[in-house]
Design a protein around this motif. Structure first.
Motif, PDB file in Angstrom:
ATOM      1  N   PHE A 265       0.826  -1.208   0.000  1.00  0.00           N
ATOM      2  CA  PHE A 265       0.000   0.000   0.000  1.00  0.00           C
ATOM      3  C   PHE A 265       0.864   1.263   0.000  1.00  0.00           C
ATOM      4  O   PHE A 265       2.007   1.268   0.466  1.00  0.00           O
ATOM      5  CB  PHE A 265      -0.939  -0.013   1.210  1.00  0.00           C
ATOM      6  CG  PHE A 265      -0.279   0.422   2.506  1.00  0.00           C
ATOM      7  CD1 PHE A 265      -0.477   1.707   3.011  1.00  0.00           C
ATOM      8  CD2 PHE A 265       0.534  -0.450   3.217  1.00  0.00           C
ATOM      9  CE1 PHE A 265       0.128   2.113   4.187  1.00  0.00           C
ATOM     10  CE2 PHE A 265       1.144  -0.058   4.395  1.00  0.00           C
ATOM     11  CZ  PHE A 265       0.941   1.231   4.881  1.00  0.00           C
TER      12      PHE A 265
ATOM     13  N   TRP B 204       2.205   4.712   1.252  1.00  0.00           N
ATOM     14  CA  TRP B 204       2.365   5.362   2.552  1.00  0.00           C
ATOM     15  C   TRP B 204       1.608   6.673   2.641  1.00  0.00           C
ATOM     16  O   TRP B 204       1.321   7.151   3.736  1.00  0.00           O
ATOM     17  CB  TRP B 204       3.847   5.622   2.810  1.00  0.00           C
ATOM     18  CG  TRP B 204       4.493   6.542   1.826  1.00  0.00           C
ATOM     19  CD1 TRP B 204       4.580   7.900   1.896  1.00  0.00           C
ATOM     20  CD2 TRP B 204       5.105   6.166   0.592  1.00  0.00           C
ATOM     21  NE1 TRP B 204       5.218   8.400   0.788  1.00  0.00           N
ATOM     22  CE2 TRP B 204       5.559   7.355  -0.034  1.00  0.00           C
ATOM     23  CE3 TRP B 204       5.326   4.953  -0.059  1.00  0.00           C
ATOM     24  CZ2 TRP B 204       6.214   7.355  -1.268  1.00  0.00           C
ATOM     25  CZ3 TRP B 204       5.975   4.948  -1.280  1.00  0.00           C
ATOM     26  CH2 TRP B 204       6.410   6.123  -1.871  1.00  0.00           C
TER      27      TRP B 204
ATOM     28  N   ALA C 193      -7.949   0.300   6.498  1.00  0.00           N
ATOM     29  CA  ALA C 193      -6.610  -0.117   6.916  1.00  0.00           C
ATOM     30  C   ALA C 193      -5.609   1.020   6.738  1.00  0.00           C
ATOM     31  O   ALA C 193      -4.702   1.206   7.569  1.00  0.00           O
ATOM     32  CB  ALA C 193      -6.169  -1.340   6.117  1.00  0.00           C
ATOM     33  N   GLU C 194      -5.729   1.793   5.663  1.00  0.00           N
ATOM     34  CA  GLU C 194      -4.841   2.929   5.443  1.00  0.00           C
ATOM     35  C   GLU C 194      -5.092   4.030   6.474  1.00  0.00           C
ATOM     36  O   GLU C 194      -4.151   4.641   6.990  1.00  0.00           O
ATOM     37  CB  GLU C 194      -5.031   3.476   4.029  1.00  0.00           C
ATOM     38  CG  GLU C 194      -4.533   2.553   2.933  1.00  0.00           C
ATOM     39  CD  GLU C 194      -5.000   2.964   1.550  1.00  0.00           C
ATOM     40  OE1 GLU C 194      -4.514   2.362   0.574  1.00  0.00           O
ATOM     41  OE2 GLU C 194      -5.858   3.858   1.435  1.00  0.00           O
TER      42      GLU C 194
ATOM     43  N   TYR D  14      -3.413   3.134   9.688  1.00  0.00           N
ATOM     44  CA  TYR D  14      -1.978   3.396   9.621  1.00  0.00           C
ATOM     45  C   TYR D  14      -1.687   4.871   9.864  1.00  0.00           C
ATOM     46  O   TYR D  14      -0.832   5.219  10.700  1.00  0.00           O
ATOM     47  CB  TYR D  14      -1.438   2.966   8.254  1.00  0.00           C
ATOM     48  CG  TYR D  14      -0.033   3.435   7.965  1.00  0.00           C
ATOM     49  CD1 TYR D  14       1.054   2.887   8.637  1.00  0.00           C
ATOM     50  CD2 TYR D  14       0.201   4.448   7.022  1.00  0.00           C
ATOM     51  CE1 TYR D  14       2.351   3.322   8.377  1.00  0.00           C
ATOM     52  CE2 TYR D  14       1.494   4.877   6.759  1.00  0.00           C
ATOM     53  CZ  TYR D  14       2.562   4.313   7.430  1.00  0.00           C
ATOM     54  OH  TYR D  14       3.841   4.748   7.172  1.00  0.00           O
TER      55      TYR D  14
ATOM     56  N   SER E  89       6.201   1.761   4.573  1.00  0.00           N
ATOM     57  CA  SER E  89       5.084   0.925   4.107  1.00  0.00           C
ATOM     58  C   SER E  89       5.450  -0.548   4.162  1.00  0.00           C
ATOM     59  O   SER E  89       4.640  -1.393   4.566  1.00  0.00           O
ATOM     60  CB  SER E  89       4.705   1.297   2.668  1.00  0.00           C
ATOM     61  OG  SER E  89       4.026   2.519   2.621  1.00  0.00           O
TER      62      SER E  89
ATOM     63  N   TRP F 281       5.449  -1.560   7.926  1.00  0.00           N
ATOM     64  CA  TRP F 281       4.096  -1.672   8.480  1.00  0.00           C
ATOM     65  C   TRP F 281       3.397  -2.930   7.948  1.00  0.00           C
ATOM     66  O   TRP F 281       2.734  -3.645   8.711  1.00  0.00           O
ATOM     67  CB  TRP F 281       3.286  -0.434   8.141  1.00  0.00           C
ATOM     68  CG  TRP F 281       1.903  -0.421   8.711  1.00  0.00           C
ATOM     69  CD1 TRP F 281       0.741  -0.743   8.076  1.00  0.00           C
ATOM     70  CD2 TRP F 281       1.522  -0.075  10.053  1.00  0.00           C
ATOM     71  NE1 TRP F 281      -0.337  -0.608   8.908  1.00  0.00           N
ATOM     72  CE2 TRP F 281       0.109  -0.201  10.136  1.00  0.00           C
ATOM     73  CE3 TRP F 281       2.243   0.330  11.168  1.00  0.00           C
ATOM     74  CZ2 TRP F 281      -0.583   0.067  11.313  1.00  0.00           C
ATOM     75  CZ3 TRP F 281       1.540   0.602  12.351  1.00  0.00           C
ATOM     76  CH2 TRP F 281       0.153   0.469  12.414  1.00  0.00           C
ATOM     77  N   THR F 282       3.549  -3.215   6.662  1.00  0.00           N
ATOM     78  CA  THR F 282       2.913  -4.401   6.090  1.00  0.00           C
ATOM     79  C   THR F 282       3.563  -5.668   6.622  1.00  0.00           C
ATOM     80  O   THR F 282       2.882  -6.690   6.810  1.00  0.00           O
ATOM     81  CB  THR F 282       2.975  -4.356   4.553  1.00  0.00           C
ATOM     82  OG1 THR F 282       2.519  -3.080   4.102  1.00  0.00           O
ATOM     83  CG2 THR F 282       2.086  -5.428   3.938  1.00  0.00           C
TER      84      THR F 282
ATOM     85  N   ALA G 162       1.921  -6.229   9.780  1.00  0.00           N
ATOM     86  CA  ALA G 162       0.586  -6.786   9.565  1.00  0.00           C
ATOM     87  C   ALA G 162       0.656  -8.293   9.318  1.00  0.00           C
ATOM     88  O   ALA G 162      -0.180  -9.057   9.819  1.00  0.00           O
ATOM     89  CB  ALA G 162      -0.092  -6.090   8.385  1.00  0.00           C
TER      90      ALA G 162
ATOM     91  N   LEU H 231      -3.777  -4.199   2.373  1.00  0.00           N
ATOM     92  CA  LEU H 231      -2.462  -3.578   2.452  1.00  0.00           C
ATOM     93  C   LEU H 231      -1.508  -4.131   1.401  1.00  0.00           C
ATOM     94  O   LEU H 231      -0.469  -3.541   1.112  1.00  0.00           O
ATOM     95  CB  LEU H 231      -1.852  -3.777   3.848  1.00  0.00           C
ATOM     96  CG  LEU H 231      -2.587  -3.100   5.011  1.00  0.00           C
ATOM     97  CD1 LEU H 231      -1.974  -3.525   6.341  1.00  0.00           C
ATOM     98  CD2 LEU H 231      -2.537  -1.579   4.868  1.00  0.00           C
ATOM     99  N   THR H 232      -1.862  -5.273   0.829  1.00  0.00           N
ATOM    100  CA  THR H 232      -1.021  -5.946  -0.146  1.00  0.00           C
ATOM    101  C   THR H 232      -1.895  -6.871  -0.982  1.00  0.00           C
ATOM    102  O   THR H 232      -3.115  -6.884  -0.819  1.00  0.00           O
ATOM    103  CB  THR H 232       0.103  -6.723   0.579  1.00  0.00           C
ATOM    104  OG1 THR H 232       0.986  -7.293  -0.385  1.00  0.00           O
ATOM    105  CG2 THR H 232      -0.459  -7.805   1.480  1.00  0.00           C
TER     106      THR H 232
ATOM    107  N   SER I  52      -5.824   2.665  -4.107  1.00  0.00           N
ATOM    108  CA  SER I  52      -5.905   1.941  -2.846  1.00  0.00           C
ATOM    109  C   SER I  52      -6.318   0.489  -3.010  1.00  0.00           C
ATOM    110  O   SER I  52      -6.514  -0.204  -2.015  1.00  0.00           O
ATOM    111  CB  SER I  52      -6.897   2.658  -1.910  1.00  0.00           C
ATOM    112  OG  SER I  52      -6.393   3.925  -1.538  1.00  0.00           O
TER     113      SER I  52
END
Length: 523
Positions: free
Chosen positions: A396, A398, A405-406, A409, A427, A430-431, A434, A471-472, A506
């Motif tokens: 995702f 930054w 989810a964004e 963050y 990013s 953070w992922t 997750a 996020l991915t 997104s």
């Protein structure tokens, strides 16, 4: 010769990954130990405190709202950013189609068996409910025993400035996660160390952290230059790395490495997608660095291999040094060859020097930047030559704040590290956190183990929850199997003047294309 496709990699499970993705619209000096000061590592120990190297915060964790609305921009995002929830990378009118799949077939069928096996499982329930993944479950501070985790990354030297934001991002993750349930109730204790970009130092640091700190796993290691040195240690000890820089093929050839994003070859695909689909041109060029040989060479090879399948013609592929003061010769070569769009596989400072050199010779192509390099916004933003740049993202963005989810963050960064500039390394960090949180669903209240993390990760067979709340993209893991991750890419577009972000997608666009040089093509 036909381009190998992801559906050829393993079994129908891989086809299920892409099918589900398309339906869903997918994707030197050590750091001082802040707690003990004894062994050269830093540790984040407090449930709500963020510990940067040399600094300490006393703010304690508090209950975090499940869905936090945001206004404006935060954490270093330039003014003027807009987000488009669910949109394909700009220029694509079929967000749920495999981008740039010239004459290829869509993967058929779903992964019903894998989905059924995990239906209602602890990991599926966790991803569905936890605010980090966009859920609305309640947040309560973690109360069970500490789970020791480690991160060994390149935090100094030439590339240290580019990679060091991973420390801030992971510290925010520790603080926010400890304030919101922890790892299945367990508090996180995260140790950091700097491998200084040296393979020998990296192997020593990784081995020492495993033996002295008794960590269950590494999380979010950024080891572009050093991963090959630590891979044998990971195999020998059985301690996994969950989330990484994903810039090296080694991350995709080790069953104990669990990537949180698509491989480096996907960035080459993204450059070509940007040229042919967003800018709608076919004559392309590439600048790629010499200092990171594995990563940059992987990109260049994939770029050349995939170009014909994407309707592009590679006019010039130029290997350059990050320390070059001028790129006038290379800019002239590209201008004379008729290059219309150029990929920039390097750091932001080098991109700026390329911009100045190309301006001198009147060469103004469309630009496409690497997410880790562009992620250093202080250096990237501010160049008109780099305005309207297309940036493919393998996790995702930054700067995004469109999905739940964004938004979570952005809210956690504001709360636990206000003013942090985030960026590409953040990013990824953070992922990675997750993915670690999802893996923790199987940890027992007493004596949590590495094996419990592995048993949960091996349930990842391309189901919706493997996208980690958007996020991915999806992924496939399995015991004694190399990871399988399709090319699912988000995208960001800079403003015309190059001073901010114009748009960011997104929801990633996925393809079943895979570069012949990608290790996944050989599975």
């Amino acid at each position: 010769m036909a381009t190998p496709r992801l559906r050829k990699l393993t079994t129908a499970a891989v086809a299920g990954v892409c099918a589900l993705a398309l339906v869903a619209g997918c994707g030197g000096s050590d750091v001082t130990d802040a707690a003990t000061g004894t062994d050269g590592s830093t540790v984040q120990t407090e449930p709500g405190a963020v510990t940067d190297p040399g600094t300490t915060s006393t703010e304690t964790g508090a209950e975090v709202p499940a869905a936090v609305a945001t206004t404006g921009t935060t954490g270093g995002t330039a003014p003027g950013t807009t987000t488009t929830d669910g949109a394909a990378p700009a220029g694509d009118t079929t967000a749920n189609q495999p981008a740039g799949n010239q004459g290829g077939k869509k993967p058929a069928g779903g992964n019903a068996a894998g989905a059924a096996a995990a239906s209602g499982s602890p990991v599926e329930k966790l991803v569905a409910s936890h605010p980090m993944f966009g859920g609305n479950g309640p947040c309560k501070p973690a109360t069970l025993s500490e789970v020791p985790l480690g991160n060994v990354s390149t935090l100094s030297g030439v590339l240290g400035e580019l990679f060091s934001p991973v420390v801030n991002a992971l510290n925010v993750w520790v603080a926010s996660t400890n304030a919101c349930g922890g790892l299945n109730g367990h508090k996180i204790k995260l140790y950091f160390d700097d491998d200084q970009g040296d393979p020998s130092t990296a192997s020593t640091k990784v081995q020492n952290m495993i033996s002295s700190k008794k960590i269950l796993a590494f999380v979010g290691n950024i080891q572009v230059l050093t991963v090959d040195a630590v891979a044998p240690i990971i195999r020998r000890t059985g301690i996994p790395i969950i989330g990484s820089d994903v810039t090296n093929s080694t991350w995709f050839t080790n069953p104990l490495m669990f990537p949180q994003g698509a491989p480096q070859q996907s960035i080459a695909y993204g450059f070509l997608y940007g040229a042919t689909k967003h800018y709608k041109v076919k004559n392309v060029g590439l600048f790629y660095c010499i200092e990171v040989p594995r990563s940059c060479s992987d990109t260049a090879r994939a770029f050349n291999d995939l170009a014909p399948k994407m309707g592009a013609v590679v006019k010039v592929s130029s290997q350059v040094s990050l320390t070059q003061p001028s790129f006038v010769q290379q800019c002239l070569e590209m201008k004379n060859a008729g290059v219309e769009a150029v990929g920039l596989n390097m750091d932001a400072a080098s991109m700026k020097r390329i911009a100045r050199s190309c301006e001198q010779v009147g060469f103004f192509p469309k630009a496409m930047g690497h997410p880790l390099g562009v992620g250093n916004e202080k250096q990237f933003l501010g160049s008109k030559w780099l305005g309207n740049s297309y940036v493919p993202l393998n996790v995702f963005g930054w700067m995004a704040s469109s999905t739940p989810a964004e938004k979570y963050y952005q809210a956690q960064v504001r709360k636990f590290d206000p003013g942090f500039d985030t960026g590409g390394a953040a990013s990824l960090g953070w992922t990675a956190g997750a993915l670690m949180l999802a893996a923790s669903a199987g940890l027992s209240p007493d004596k949590p183990t590495t094996q419990q993390l592995l048993d949960t990760l091996w349930q990842f067979k391309g189901q919706k929850f493997t996208e980690l709340g958007g996020l991915t993209g999806p992924r496939i893991f399995g015991k004694d199997q190399n990871p399988r991750v399709p090319y699912c890419l988000f995208a960001a577009i800079s403003s015309e003047d190059g001073n901010s972000w114009k748009s960011v997608t997104s929801k990633p666009t996925c393809t079943d294309i895979v570069a012949p040089s990608d290790p996944q093509a050989k599975g």
